[in-house]
Scaffold this motif. Structure first.
Motif, mmCIF file in Angstrom:
data_model
loop_
_atom_site.group_PDB
_atom_site.id
_atom_site.type_symbol
_atom_site.label_atom_id
_atom_site.label_comp_id
_atom_site.label_asym_id
_atom_site.label_seq_id
_atom_site.Cartn_x
_atom_site.Cartn_y
_atom_site.Cartn_z
ATOM 1 N N TYR A 24 0.940 -1.297 -0.156
ATOM 2 C CA TYR A 24 -0.174 0.000 -0.324
ATOM 3 C C TYR A 24 0.689 1.415 0.041
ATOM 4 C CZ TYR A 24 -3.426 3.532 1.661
ATOM 5 O OH TYR A 24 -4.314 4.720 1.570
ATOM 6 N N ILE A 25 1.929 1.518 0.644
ATOM 7 C CA ILE A 25 2.868 2.384 0.911
ATOM 8 C C ILE A 25 3.669 2.687 -0.197
ATOM 9 C CG2 ILE A 25 4.769 3.374 2.076
ATOM 10 C CD1 ILE A 25 3.945 1.822 4.666
ATOM 11 N N ASN A 26 4.073 1.577 -0.802
ATOM 12 C CA ASN A 26 4.542 1.468 -2.192
ATOM 13 C C ASN A 26 3.811 2.134 -3.265
ATOM 14 O OD1 ASN A 26 7.090 0.674 -1.286
ATOM 15 N ND2 ASN A 26 6.755 -1.547 -2.004
ATOM 16 N N GLU A 27 2.448 1.481 -3.247
ATOM 17 C CA GLU A 27 1.548 2.093 -4.400
ATOM 18 C C GLU A 27 1.324 3.686 -4.304
ATOM 19 O OE1 GLU A 27 -1.601 -0.795 -5.161
ATOM 20 O OE2 GLU A 27 -2.929 0.918 -5.165
ATOM 21 N N ALA A 28 1.128 4.055 -2.914
ATOM 22 C CA ALA A 28 0.883 5.334 -2.646
ATOM 23 C C ALA A 28 1.788 6.168 -3.226
ATOM 24 C CB ALA A 28 0.590 5.534 -1.165
ATOM 25 N N HIS A 29 3.025 5.825 -2.980
ATOM 26 C CA HIS A 29 4.335 6.692 -3.175
ATOM 27 C C HIS A 29 4.364 6.774 -4.959
ATOM 28 C CE1 HIS A 29 8.436 8.023 -3.149
ATOM 29 N NE2 HIS A 29 9.026 7.209 -3.890
ATOM 30 N N PHE A 30 4.420 5.543 -5.492
ATOM 31 C CA PHE A 30 4.573 5.471 -6.978
ATOM 32 C C PHE A 30 3.240 6.410 -7.587
ATOM 33 C CE2 PHE A 30 2.906 3.850 -11.249
ATOM 34 C CZ PHE A 30 4.259 3.173 -11.524
ATOM 35 N N LYS A 31 2.125 6.482 -6.850
ATOM 36 C CA LYS A 31 0.864 7.058 -7.255
ATOM 37 C C LYS A 31 1.248 8.694 -7.275
ATOM 38 C CE LYS A 31 -3.030 4.493 -6.511
ATOM 39 N NZ LYS A 31 -4.051 4.022 -5.503
ATOM 40 N N ARG A 32 1.933 9.107 -6.000
ATOM 41 C CA ARG A 32 2.223 10.619 -5.621
ATOM 42 C C ARG A 32 3.183 10.865 -6.969
ATOM 43 N NH1 ARG A 32 1.961 9.839 -0.501
ATOM 44 N NH2 ARG A 32 4.325 9.191 -0.479
ATOM 45 N N LYS A 33 4.270 10.038 -6.908
ATOM 46 C CA LYS A 33 5.489 10.251 -7.882
ATOM 47 C C LYS A 33 4.952 10.684 -9.147
ATOM 48 C CE LYS A 33 9.531 8.141 -9.665
ATOM 49 N NZ LYS A 33 10.068 6.787 -9.844
ATOM 50 N N HIS A 34 3.993 9.947 -9.733
ATOM 51 C CA HIS A 34 3.601 10.166 -11.205
ATOM 52 C C HIS A 34 2.298 11.095 -11.294
ATOM 53 C CE1 HIS A 34 6.497 7.383 -12.927
ATOM 54 N NE2 HIS A 34 6.117 6.478 -11.712
ATOM 55 N N GLY A 35 1.920 11.564 -9.981
ATOM 56 C CA GLY A 35 0.686 12.360 -10.057
ATOM 57 C C GLY A 35 -0.477 11.890 -10.444
ATOM 58 N N CYS A 36 -0.698 10.437 -10.155
ATOM 59 C CA CYS A 36 -2.172 9.510 -10.615
ATOM 60 C C CYS A 36 -3.122 10.282 -9.557
ATOM 61 C CB CYS A 36 -1.729 8.413 -10.453
ATOM 62 S SG CYS A 36 -0.481 7.663 -11.317
ATOM 63 N N LYS A 37 -4.354 10.193 -10.246
ATOM 64 C CA LYS A 37 -5.461 10.476 -9.527
ATOM 65 C C LYS A 37 -6.398 9.172 -9.990
ATOM 66 C CE LYS A 37 -4.915 14.941 -8.180
ATOM 67 N NZ LYS A 37 -4.738 15.803 -9.386
ATOM 68 N N PRO A 38 -7.326 9.074 -8.982
ATOM 69 C CA PRO A 38 -8.016 7.736 -9.405
ATOM 70 C C PRO A 38 -9.088 7.890 -10.534
ATOM 71 C CG PRO A 38 -8.689 8.650 -7.122
ATOM 72 C CD PRO A 38 -7.733 9.643 -7.727
ATOM 73 N N GLU A 39 -9.238 6.831 -11.242
ATOM 74 C CA GLU A 39 -10.287 6.823 -12.584
ATOM 75 C C GLU A 39 -11.702 6.697 -12.094
ATOM 76 O OE1 GLU A 39 -8.437 4.316 -11.744
ATOM 77 O OE2 GLU A 39 -9.430 2.650 -11.602
ATOM 78 N N ALA A 40 -12.477 6.872 -12.978
ATOM 79 C CA ALA A 40 -14.017 6.556 -12.753
ATOM 80 C C ALA A 40 -14.123 5.238 -12.644
ATOM 81 C CB ALA A 40 -14.736 7.131 -13.890
ATOM 82 N N LYS A 41 -14.808 4.698 -11.720
ATOM 83 C CA LYS A 41 -15.188 3.356 -11.457
ATOM 84 C C LYS A 41 -16.800 2.947 -11.783
ATOM 85 C CE LYS A 41 -11.589 2.596 -8.309
ATOM 86 N NZ LYS A 41 -10.960 4.094 -8.263
ATOM 87 N N ILE A 42 -17.147 1.870 -12.605
ATOM 88 C CA ILE A 42 -18.405 1.579 -12.834
ATOM 89 C C ILE A 42 -18.968 1.226 -11.413
ATOM 90 C CG2 ILE A 42 -19.937 -0.433 -13.804
ATOM 91 C CD1 ILE A 42 -18.928 0.588 -16.316
ATOM 92 N N PRO A 43 -20.210 1.556 -10.995
ATOM 93 C CA PRO A 43 -20.572 0.969 -9.956
ATOM 94 C C PRO A 43 -20.690 -0.590 -9.747
ATOM 95 C CG PRO A 43 -22.013 2.702 -10.594
ATOM 96 C CD PRO A 43 -21.129 2.345 -11.748
ATOM 97 N N GLN A 44 -20.372 -1.214 -8.955
ATOM 98 C CA GLN A 44 -20.596 -2.737 -8.922
ATOM 99 C C GLN A 44 -20.832 -3.238 -7.371
ATOM 100 O OE1 GLN A 44 -16.743 -3.603 -10.867
ATOM 101 N NE2 GLN A 44 -17.977 -5.440 -11.660
ATOM 102 N N TRP A 45 -21.728 -4.018 -7.024
ATOM 103 C CA TRP A 45 -22.007 -4.282 -5.768
ATOM 104 C C TRP A 45 -20.667 -5.182 -4.947
ATOM 105 C CZ3 TRP A 45 -22.872 -9.212 -3.750
ATOM 106 C CH2 TRP A 45 -23.127 -10.213 -4.711
ATOM 107 N N GLU A 46 -20.003 -5.711 -6.002
ATOM 108 C CA GLU A 46 -19.080 -6.538 -5.456
ATOM 109 C C GLU A 46 -17.811 -6.331 -6.666
ATOM 110 O OE1 GLU A 46 -17.593 -9.453 -6.667
ATOM 111 O OE2 GLU A 46 -19.007 -10.043 -8.136
ATOM 112 N N ARG A 47 -16.633 -5.976 -6.120
ATOM 113 C CA ARG A 47 -15.428 -5.776 -7.089
ATOM 114 C C ARG A 47 -14.461 -6.929 -6.813
ATOM 115 N NH1 ARG A 47 -15.320 -0.849 -9.645
ATOM 116 N NH2 ARG A 47 -13.163 -0.865 -10.006
ATOM 117 N N PHE A 48 -14.901 -8.022 -6.384
ATOM 118 C CA PHE A 48 -14.085 -9.150 -6.254
ATOM 119 C C PHE A 48 -13.948 -9.981 -7.249
ATOM 120 C CE2 PHE A 48 -12.522 -13.116 -4.084
ATOM 121 C CZ PHE A 48 -11.031 -12.786 -3.647
ATOM 122 N N VAL A 49 -14.983 -10.477 -7.727
ATOM 123 C CA VAL A 49 -15.298 -11.469 -8.985
ATOM 124 C C VAL A 49 -15.660 -10.675 -10.029
ATOM 125 C CG1 VAL A 49 -16.325 -13.698 -9.655
ATOM 126 C CG2 VAL A 49 -15.639 -13.665 -7.374
ATOM 127 N N GLY A 50 -16.906 -9.846 -9.859
ATOM 128 C CA GLY A 50 -17.203 -8.900 -11.002
ATOM 129 C C GLY A 50 -18.217 -9.920 -11.615
#
Ligand code: HEM
Length: 507
Positions: A24-50
């Motif tokens: 999680y920390i590595n990912e947060a650092h990576f996102k910060r470094k590249h200026g990433c912002k969250p993309e839009a997500k299609i509403p799904q009641w479960e995002r495990f199997v889809g």
């Protein structure tokens, strides 16, 4: 003993949690470094199997509304959004910059993902299914076989086109041209690849050639579902698919073995070309100069057949679908082709037919409005970034976690109004004239781009152009016999769901 298990379990849990926190920390650092912002997500009641989204995809395909549904999703959620399907995160995009990043700029950060697992039972390991060094090797074997002299073997096309023409009624009755085009391209592709055509336009019912054609169609028809099942494909048994793959393999193995015997015999007489029939270019014969591995030969042949057959048939089908509804275009085309006074065109003449070239190469709706490969995808082999798609306006970079799939819809991208104009849904060849200043770049991608760009582009365009010229030289016109609107026929390639039903008017 009980205590030991308890301590061991705690240790495992701590280890697992620790890894999660670090990632999680590595990912947060990576996102910060590249200026990433969250993309839009299609509403799904479960995002495990889809599972529900997977079910929607299957239902949309069954009712032939997948492309329209995809268009709606882009209109609703923006030009980049994500969804979970069959346990995997799909990041969907129609941003040309993103497509360029995936296919070219950051090519090495992506692979074909599950394509080998999904397509492997039919195609094995070849140019269309492998990645990395193995793909580079395949590409280096295949690529040199597409130079101009091979592309221009119009005599071979001619024999197949004559068979096609004899199957078209001249008494005003209705014919489905699309079915005939699928047979034509199967015949010409097998001739070019194997050295012997399966002659599906003339083969008799029950022959091995006819069986091969049928089984190849069946197996190919299952590939879209297999790729959509992603990781879960291993758990789905499909007996018909297995049988079809076996029949295809036996058929091609037989051809490969005969060619190997011939080549080995010729070797003992010093030259592969001294087989007694050097006249016509055959892909398999050329491949024998580079490898004698029967499995590799079979795999590359089937890879090429898949890549080259339906694609060209779909292009032809869509072209005639439009011509049947636009007599004005037929007339312009006919006027240009009539300047040949019925002569068969050679490669250079084909290139000089400006209107035809425009129709096929640039302004043809078969490539823009109905791209043959309507949707495609790449799998992230490491954490990476898309240049656009993040944040509320989708203008910031978006994070692509390792293991997710970037899916790009050429169908929707080719209809973007901000790129092609307010009339993007309309067929208007004039939009491509230089004065209109349309330069779509990566927003126009019928043959893909980057290192994996289609190797058969010239082959396909030449075959399509030649077929159109010969059809127009033979027929004075055509009548549309299908009052319905265009419907999608989605398989690995896109065709017209209702075929191309017309009556041809003899000259
Ligand atoms: C109108 C006809 C055609 C269209 C629209 C078309 C389009 C494409 C597209 C979009 C790809 C990229 C697929 C991907 O990477 O996921 C591709 C790859 C490929 N095409 Fe075509 N194609 C056509 C005809 C042909 C023909 C006639 C051949 C061969 C005889 C051929 C051989 C290939 C091969 C071998 C690849 C894989 C290249 C690689 O991964 O390095 N294609 N084609």
């Amino acid at each position: 003993m009980g205590d030991k298990i308890y301590i061991f379990t705690i240790l495992l849990a701590v280890l697992f949690l620790g890894r999660q926190v670090i990632s999680y920390i590595n990912e947060a650092h990576f996102k910060r470094k590249h200026g990433c912002k969250p993309e839009a997500k299609i509403p799904q009641w479960e995002r495990f199997v889809g599972y529900h989204f997977f079910k929607s995809l299957t239902e949309e395909s069954r009712s032939r509304k997948h492309l329209k549904a995809t268009e709606w999703r882009y209109a609703t959620y923006g030009s980049t959004w994500s969804v979970v399907v069959a346990g995997r995160r799909f990041i969907n995009t129609i941003e040309p910059e993103n497509v360029k990043s995936v296919l070219s700029v950051n090519f090495k950060e992506y692979s074909l993902g599950g394509r080998l697992v999904a397509f492997g039972p039919l195609l094995g390991e070849g140019i269309f299914t492998t990645d990395g060094a193995q793909w580079e090797h395949s590409r280096s074997l295949v690529r040199p076989n597409f130079n101009r002299s091979q592309v221009a073997d119009l005599d071979t096309f001619e024999t197949h086109i004559q068979k096609l023409i004899t199957k078209i009624p001249t008494d005003g009755s209705t014919v489905d041209l699309q079915t005939l085009f699928f047979q034509l391209t199967l015949d010409s592709a097998t001739q070019f690849l194997f050295g012997e055509s399966v002659s599906s336009l003339t083969s008799t019912e029950g022959s091995v050639q006819e069986q091969f054609g049928k089984m190849f169609d069946l197996a190919q028809g299952r590939l879209l579902r297999r790729i959509r099942l992603s990781k879960l494909v291993r758990f789905f048994k499909d007996k018909d698919f297995d049988v079809a793959c076996k029949v295809c393999h036996e058929f091609v193995d037989n051809i490969v073995n005969k060619a190997l015997e011939k080549a080995n015999l010729a070797d003992s007489e010093k030259s592969i070309d001294a087989t007694g029939e050097p006249e016509r270019y055959v892909f398999l014969t050329e491949m024998l100069k580079a490898t004698r591995d029967p499995r590799q030969l079979r795999d590359e042949l089937l890879n090429m057949l898949l890549a080259g057959r339906d694609t060209t048939a779909s292009l032809l089908g869509h072209t005639f679908h439009v011509l049947a509804r636009r007599p004005d275009i037929w007339d312009k085309l006919k006027a240009e082709i009539d300047e040949l006074h019925g002569q068969r065109p050679d490669y250079d003449t084909l290139r000089d037919l400006k209107y035809l070239k425009n129709l096929i190469n640039e302004c043809n709706p078969a490539l823009r409005l109905y791209p043959v490969v309507a949707v495609n995808a790449r799998f992230a082999v490491k954490d990476t970034v898309l240049p656009r798609g993040g944040g509320p306006n989708g203008t910031s970079p978006a994070f692509v976690p390792k293991g997710s799939l970037v899916v790009y819809s050429t169908y929707v991208m080719h209809r973007r109004k901000d790129i092609y104009g307010a009339d993007a849904e309309e067929f208007r060849p004039e939009r491509w004239e230089p004065e209109e200043g349309l330069r779509p770049g990566w927003a126009y991608l019928p043959f893909n781009g980057g290192p994996r760009i289609c190797v058969g582009q010239q082959f396909a365009l030449t075959e399509a152009a030649y077929t159109i010229v010969r059809m127009v030289q033979h027929f004075a016109g055509m009548e549309n016999r299908d009052p319905t609107a265009w419907a999608e026929g989605m398989a690995v390639t896109l065709s017209s769901g209702n075929g191309v039903k017309v009556a041809m008017v003899p000259r």
